[in-house]
Scaffold this motif. Structure first.
Motif, mmCIF file in Angstrom:
data_model
loop_
_atom_site.group_PDB
_atom_site.id
_atom_site.type_symbol
_atom_site.label_atom_id
_atom_site.label_comp_id
_atom_site.label_asym_id
_atom_site.label_seq_id
_atom_site.Cartn_x
_atom_site.Cartn_y
_atom_site.Cartn_z
ATOM 1 N N GLY A 160 4.783 5.465 -2.687
ATOM 2 C CA GLY A 160 2.973 5.202 -2.492
ATOM 3 C C GLY A 160 3.616 3.346 -1.246
ATOM 4 N N CYS A 161 3.319 3.968 -0.184
ATOM 5 C CA CYS A 161 3.538 2.436 0.873
ATOM 6 C C CYS A 161 2.230 2.662 0.865
ATOM 7 C CB CYS A 161 4.545 2.975 1.651
ATOM 8 S SG CYS A 161 4.188 4.019 2.681
ATOM 9 N N GLN A 162 1.698 3.861 1.014
ATOM 10 C CA GLN A 162 -0.182 4.178 1.951
ATOM 11 C C GLN A 162 -1.150 3.861 0.555
ATOM 12 O OE1 GLN A 162 -0.747 4.342 4.940
ATOM 13 N NE2 GLN A 162 1.568 3.183 4.724
ATOM 14 N N SER A 209 7.763 -1.039 3.959
ATOM 15 C CA SER A 209 8.915 -1.284 5.118
ATOM 16 C C SER A 209 8.433 -0.054 5.442
ATOM 17 C CB SER A 209 10.079 -0.801 4.187
ATOM 18 O OG SER A 209 11.138 -0.437 5.251
ATOM 19 N N SER A 210 7.649 -0.174 5.455
ATOM 20 C CA SER A 210 5.538 0.506 6.134
ATOM 21 C C SER A 210 4.906 0.043 7.210
ATOM 22 C CB SER A 210 5.392 1.411 5.701
ATOM 23 O OG SER A 210 4.804 0.868 3.995
ATOM 24 N N ARG A 211 4.051 1.197 8.157
ATOM 25 C CA ARG A 211 3.334 0.858 8.236
ATOM 26 C C ARG A 211 1.682 1.551 7.443
ATOM 27 N NH1 ARG A 211 0.325 4.852 11.632
ATOM 28 N NH2 ARG A 211 1.208 6.397 11.059
ATOM 29 N N GLU A 251 -6.085 0.324 3.912
ATOM 30 C CA GLU A 251 -5.916 -0.549 4.376
ATOM 31 C C GLU A 251 -6.383 -1.044 3.069
ATOM 32 O OE1 GLU A 251 -7.016 0.592 8.505
ATOM 33 O OE2 GLU A 251 -7.664 0.702 7.086
ATOM 34 N N GLN A 252 -7.304 -0.857 2.846
ATOM 35 C CA GLN A 252 -8.092 -1.336 1.855
ATOM 36 C C GLN A 252 -7.031 -0.793 0.145
ATOM 37 O OE1 GLN A 252 -10.312 -3.855 1.742
ATOM 38 N NE2 GLN A 252 -9.679 -3.873 -0.474
ATOM 39 N N ALA A 253 -7.051 0.534 0.600
ATOM 40 C CA ALA A 253 -6.020 0.617 -1.026
ATOM 41 C C ALA A 253 -5.168 0.029 -0.807
ATOM 42 C CB ALA A 253 -5.563 2.079 -0.621
ATOM 43 N N GLN A 270 -1.125 -4.771 -2.921
ATOM 44 C CA GLN A 270 -0.935 -5.138 -3.049
ATOM 45 C C GLN A 270 -1.576 -7.223 -3.149
ATOM 46 O OE1 GLN A 270 -1.527 -6.230 1.547
ATOM 47 N NE2 GLN A 270 1.038 -4.803 1.827
ATOM 48 N N ASN A 271 -2.554 -7.366 -3.310
ATOM 49 C CA ASN A 271 -3.528 -8.276 -4.224
ATOM 50 C C ASN A 271 -2.818 -8.065 -5.594
ATOM 51 O OD1 ASN A 271 -4.461 -9.689 -1.666
ATOM 52 N ND2 ASN A 271 -6.097 -8.128 -1.739
ATOM 53 N N ARG A 272 -2.412 -7.115 -6.224
ATOM 54 C CA ARG A 272 -2.465 -7.058 -8.004
ATOM 55 C C ARG A 272 -1.179 -7.939 -8.296
ATOM 56 N NH1 ARG A 272 -5.333 -2.315 -7.404
ATOM 57 N NH2 ARG A 272 -3.233 -1.137 -7.562
#
Length: 557
Positions: free
Chosen positions: A307-309, A337-339, A345-347, A352-354
């Motif tokens: 789920g890194c994306q 550990s990913s780009r 970006e938004q997803a 991250q915000n959660r």
């Protein structure tokens, strides 16, 4: 040859040609064809990812129509590496291609699952190669060169033909200290100058990246130090599931810090199985399931998640909502550990915000060396051009900006001719100068669960409109004179509340509109339905500012 008003080219039976059916003008959906004197070779067969702009769509695929047309003359399909954007469409398209598939041992393990799901296991002739092998697919002779990437056993291809030799890079980088595989063999690459490379068909992904790209080993060292700084805290890490080298780096860094890795997510377990079957993860402790990890203190575990994306159904997303196998609490640490793949970006930011809102620390490449790219930057791209000295550069694997920048870099490196192509262009490489002589049919398809549909299908347009503008279903009962009998029943889920007074306005508008119709028109179902739609849409536009889809059910009594 034409398709409606579109004119397409029949590729000549004499000469050397390159055709991209996907992978040019976008990153993903890599599907390339080479023709030599009427015979054909396919390189890679991948998918793309739709993102939020196509609701309900699992993935995108290049249109295989032209490949299916030339399939009787297709010598084989060679897979450069096992990333989904290079291998993910093989099981879907093979019934129309019917050719041998050449792939590395790890790639074959990854492909096996897909073929099994498609009911093709045992039917597809899979030929396993090793780097350094020579594939004799006359008139093509293909030499496989080991190259570094973020997945094991990535290969570049030297495609030898009577008209000249083409170097097809695939996805690549130079890593002098990789975690998985061997360092790049500079000597072997330099020796290719003697082959007099006609054209280089090359990856453009990181053409804007200046300077050196650190080794994967540097990431392993950084992760070891990072994990040590969070002793006693729960660690949740996410990475690309296919990045075997990164999984090994994370596992070794965890072990040095007294932690055992628990895998969360189906695709990570699939890669783990394929990796061990192909001889990877040697010396790496067996990974724990979530049930096994639950028996340990969280500080003894490192949870490695898909789920890194920002994928909505992946393990990391579920954890961020508090509905996953791990219930995060204040003080936990999440490492990306990913780009970020453009478009996601938004997803990713939402996830991250959660976490941040719960008091959980989030670490990305902005804070620490937790990721390096598997693609070469400008410096290594220039080095490859210096090694090979091709006459022609054909940038692929990139959006328009990447392709044009790559062409400029190649020209600066002394390449005589650079050619920007788009999907479908037929590039002749056997003439005195490279020339686009026409185009073949291309397009983008969408996988809608169990169906493959065109990207411009009406159902997708309707789905987008339903989401953007809403849907209203109106059930209208008409008497013998065609007048509305009783109240009109409306259903507008997700658009209008059942108690909203606007429903009464819609009822009155429908009755008035039908009442104003001439008697003979009230007997015509189509005219009445169109009248109802117009009346409903006008009210919703005035009150809610939306133009909904309106479905009308007429009942005559």
């Amino acid at each position: 040859m034409t398709d409606g008003t579109k004119e397409y080219t029949d590729v000549p039976d004499k000469g050397l040609f390159f055709v991209a059916l996907g992978g040019v003008g976008e990153i993903g959906m890599n599907f390339y064809l080479y023709a030599c004197d009427g015979d054909w070779l396919a390189v890679d067969c991948g998918v793309g990812f739709a993102g939020d702009r196509l609701p309900g769509i699992d993935m995108l695929l290049p249109d295989p129509s032209f490949a299916e047309k030339i399939a009787p003359r297709l010598k084989g399909l060679v897979i450069t590496h096992a990333h989904e954007d290079h291998i993910g469409a093989v099981a879907t398209f093979w019934p129309g291609l019917r050719c041998p598939v050449y792939v590395s041992a790890f790639g074959a393990e990854m492909l096996e699952t897909r073929l099994d799901e498609a009911g093709l296991l045992g039917r597809v002739p899979v030929r396993i190669f090793e780097q350094g092998d020579l594939l004799d697919l006359k008139p093509f002779e293909i030499e496989l060169f080991s190259i570094n990437h973020s997945i094991p056993e990535a290969s570049s291809l030297l495609i030898k033909t009577p008209y000249g030799n083409v170097f097809h890079t695939g996805d690549w980088r130079f890593d002098e200290d990789p975690v998985v595989g061997d360092p790049v063999d500079y000597k072997a690459l330099r020796a290719l100058k003697k082959e007099k490379i006609l054209a280089l068909v090359g990856d453009s992904t990181n053409v804007f990246v200046e300077g050196d790209i650190p080794s994967e080993s540097a990431v392993k060292t950084a992760l070891t130090e990072l994990f040590a700084a969070y002793k006693g805290k729960r660690l949740i890490v996410t990475c690309f599931a296919s990045n075997v080298g990164r999984i090994e780096s994370i596992a070794e860094a965890a072990e040095k810090n007294g932690r055992t890795v628990c895998l969360l997510g189906r695709s990570l377990w699939r890669v783990e199985g394929a990796g061990r079957a192909a001889g990877y993860f040697r010396g790496v402790p067996v990974f724990l399931t979530e049930e096994e990890a639950a028996e340990h203190d969280p500080s003894e575990i490192l949870y490695l998640c898909t789920g890194c994306q920002g994928e909505p159904k992946a393990a990391l997303s579920n954890i961020s909502y508090g509905t996953g196998a791990v219930q995060p609490v204040k003080g936990d640490v999440v490492v990306f550990s990913s780009r970020v793949i453009p478009g996601n970006e938004q997803a990713i930011a939402n996830i991250q915000n959660r976490f941040i809102a719960k008091g959980i620390e989030v670490i990305t490449v902005k804070e620490a060396l937790v990721h390096v790219s598997g693609h070469s930057g400008r410096k290594d791209m220039a080095k490859l051009y210096e090694f090979l000295k091709p006459k022609i550069a054909v940038p692929v694997h990139g959006e328009a900006a990447h392709l044009y920048e790559h062409a400029g870099l190649a020209a600066d490196c002394g390449v005589e001719k650079t050619v920007i192509v788009k999907d479908g262009d037929v590039l002749c490489l056997s003439s005195e100068a490279p020339e686009i002589i026409g185009e073949v049919k291309t397009g983008v398809l969408a996988r809608d669960r169990k169906q493959i549909i065109p990207l411009n299908a009406g159902v997708l347009k309707q789905r987008r409109r339903m989401i953007d503008e809403g849907t209203v279903v109106a059930t209208v009962v008409l008497d013998k004179k065609g007048m509305v009998s009783g109240p009109v029943q409306f259903s507008a889920v997700g658009l209008i509340e059942n108690t909203d007074p606007v429903l009464q306005q819609m009822d009155a508008a429908v009755k008035q509109a039908v009442d104003l119709l001439a008697a003979e028109k009230r007997s015509d179902d189509q005219i009445v339905a169109d009248t109802v739609k117009s009346a409903v849409r006008k009210v919703v536009m005035e009150t809610h500012g939306r133009r909904p889809m309106v479905e009308t059910h007429l009942v005559r009594i």
